[in-house]
Write a protein that holds these residues in place. Sequence first.
Motif, PDB file in Angstrom:
ATOM      1  N   SER A   1      -2.839   5.118 -12.458  1.00 38.81           N
ATOM      2  CA  SER A   1      -3.247   3.943 -11.689  1.00 38.81           C
ATOM      3  C   SER A   1      -3.064   2.663 -12.481  1.00 38.81           C
ATOM      4  CB  SER A   1      -4.707   4.088 -11.247  1.00 38.81           C
ATOM      5  OG  SER A   1      -4.865   5.212 -10.410  1.00 38.81           O
TER       6      SER A   1
ATOM      7  N   ARG B   1      -8.290   5.807   0.053  1.00 38.84           N
ATOM      8  CA  ARG B   1      -8.228   5.713   1.522  1.00 38.84           C
ATOM      9  C   ARG B   1      -7.183   6.674   2.069  1.00 38.84           C
ATOM     10  NH1 ARG B   1      -9.731   0.433   3.512  1.00 38.84           N
ATOM     11  NH2 ARG B   1      -8.423   0.822   5.339  1.00 38.84           N
TER      12      ARG B   1
ATOM     13  N   GLN C   1      -8.627  -1.690  -9.404  1.00 43.99           N
ATOM     14  CA  GLN C   1      -9.497  -1.339  -8.286  1.00 43.99           C
ATOM     15  C   GLN C   1      -8.708  -1.253  -6.964  1.00 43.99           C
ATOM     16  OE1 GLN C   1     -10.109  -3.641 -10.536  1.00 43.99           O
ATOM     17  NE2 GLN C   1     -12.004  -2.962 -11.566  1.00 43.99           N
ATOM     18  N   THR C   2      -7.691  -2.125  -6.807  1.00 47.57           N
ATOM     19  CA  THR C   2      -6.884  -2.092  -5.583  1.00 47.57           C
ATOM     20  C   THR C   2      -6.111  -0.781  -5.482  1.00 47.57           C
ATOM     21  OG1 THR C   2      -6.634  -4.495  -5.556  1.00 47.57           O
ATOM     22  CG2 THR C   2      -4.996  -3.228  -4.341  1.00 47.57           C
TER      23      THR C   2
ATOM     24  N   CYS D   1      -6.904   2.107  -6.841  1.00 46.73           N
ATOM     25  CA  CYS D   1      -7.856   3.188  -6.566  1.00 46.73           C
ATOM     26  C   CYS D   1      -8.327   3.165  -5.115  1.00 46.73           C
ATOM     27  CB  CYS D   1      -9.048   3.092  -7.519  1.00 46.73           C
ATOM     28  SG  CYS D   1      -8.622   3.378  -9.262  1.00 46.73           S
ATOM     29  N   LYS D   2      -8.509   1.959  -4.586  1.00 45.60           N
ATOM     30  CA  LYS D   2      -8.980   1.839  -3.202  1.00 45.60           C
ATOM     31  C   LYS D   2      -8.009   2.472  -2.224  1.00 45.60           C
ATOM     32  CE  LYS D   2      -9.671  -1.664   0.380  1.00 45.60           C
ATOM     33  NZ  LYS D   2      -9.710  -3.123   0.684  1.00 45.60           N
ATOM     34  N   TRP D   3      -6.714   2.121  -2.330  1.00 46.96           N
ATOM     35  CA  TRP D   3      -5.758   2.611  -1.334  1.00 46.96           C
ATOM     36  C   TRP D   3      -5.359   4.058  -1.615  1.00 46.96           C
ATOM     37  CZ3 TRP D   3      -6.120   0.113   2.786  1.00 46.96           C
ATOM     38  CH2 TRP D   3      -6.368  -1.264   2.771  1.00 46.96           C
TER      39      TRP D   3
ATOM     40  N   ARG E   1       0.836  -1.209   0.000  1.00 48.25           N
ATOM     41  CA  ARG E   1       0.000   0.000   0.000  1.00 48.25           C
ATOM     42  C   ARG E   1       0.870   1.258   0.000  1.00 48.25           C
ATOM     43  NH1 ARG E   1      -3.561  -2.640   4.855  1.00 48.25           N
ATOM     44  NH2 ARG E   1      -4.217  -4.487   3.650  1.00 48.25           N
TER      45      ARG E   1
END
Length: 361
Positions: free
Chosen positions: A48, A68, A60-61, A63-65, A35
Amino acid sequence: MAGRPLMRLTLSASDRASLERWIRRPKTAQALALRARIVLRAADGEASTAIAHDLGVSHQTVCKWRGRFVEDGLDGLADLPRSGAPRSITDEDVAHVIELTLEEAPKDATHWSTRSMGERAGMSQSAVSRIWRAFALQPHRSEAFKLSRDPFFVEKVRDIVGLYLNPPERAVVLCVDEKTQIQALDRSQPMLPMRPGQIERRTHDYVRHGTTSLFAALDAKTGQLMAKCHRRHRSVEFRKFLDHIDAAVPPELEVHLILDNYGTHKTKLIRGWLAKRPRFHVHFTPTSASWLNLVERWFAALTEKQIRRGAHRSTRDLELAIERYVDATNEDPKPFVWTKTAEEIFASIARFCQRTSNSGH
């Protein structure tokens, strides 16, 4: 079709330093390090899709972190608490098991097992086992102890510990003792050696081939050992061993002998021998305090590594095995380093006495 625009990601100097430290530190969890890499590369302006491709994760991973971190900073990279089934064992249940373990015993045994405690407390064996592990409780184990009642215990401990921590100049400190009645045992049938998937096997019964006694002197500073085997362990044999020490130690050195209170160490023969050799100084350990003599630790290693699983068809065979172990010790001597002061020993004993006096037994 245009996707949702990415939120702007900027890093402060302290955040960048923290992320880089997580990546470099060997003990950082791999998930957290990943991360951190995502956030650092996103902050450097990489797309990304490129980050996902290089790091082997999904778009998607990334974009998620990224999201966050934008919302919660470094705290956003930690895993959120996961939902799960409610606890079936309450704190009161745990306390009840601990109380039963420490303060009661089963009716039909001297100590609890996981099965008997599970039946008594109304829970599974595995639950009891987890509670015992968490609080380091081991009802199935027991150790022996004995406190010395020597009236000069304090003085003797200070004397011997002083020799270990501050040995005198131009002198050698020797820890001397006998390991008596070592049995030459041979198994009644040939041993089956270890092989993949099968441990070594041997018969439970054995054939006796006599005994020997080992006289040993351990140099507390260097770890070097002087040793002799005799078939008997009278004061006559002990005097012969003292003669061996006298010949081996250079005459210009004083000799401090740490001995226990075994009868052969205090006979008229030995007292006379010592009186004629003023360079020898004897320091007796307190009664029931053999742990003060460092050679006992070497005896334990000898038993574990050479004697317990050895097979010896004669007393001489046993003595040769012991001599080989002594030679191996002297080829690469490693002294046992004493670390506790006398005052620390007395404090430990005082704490132990306080616990036993308050135990109600």
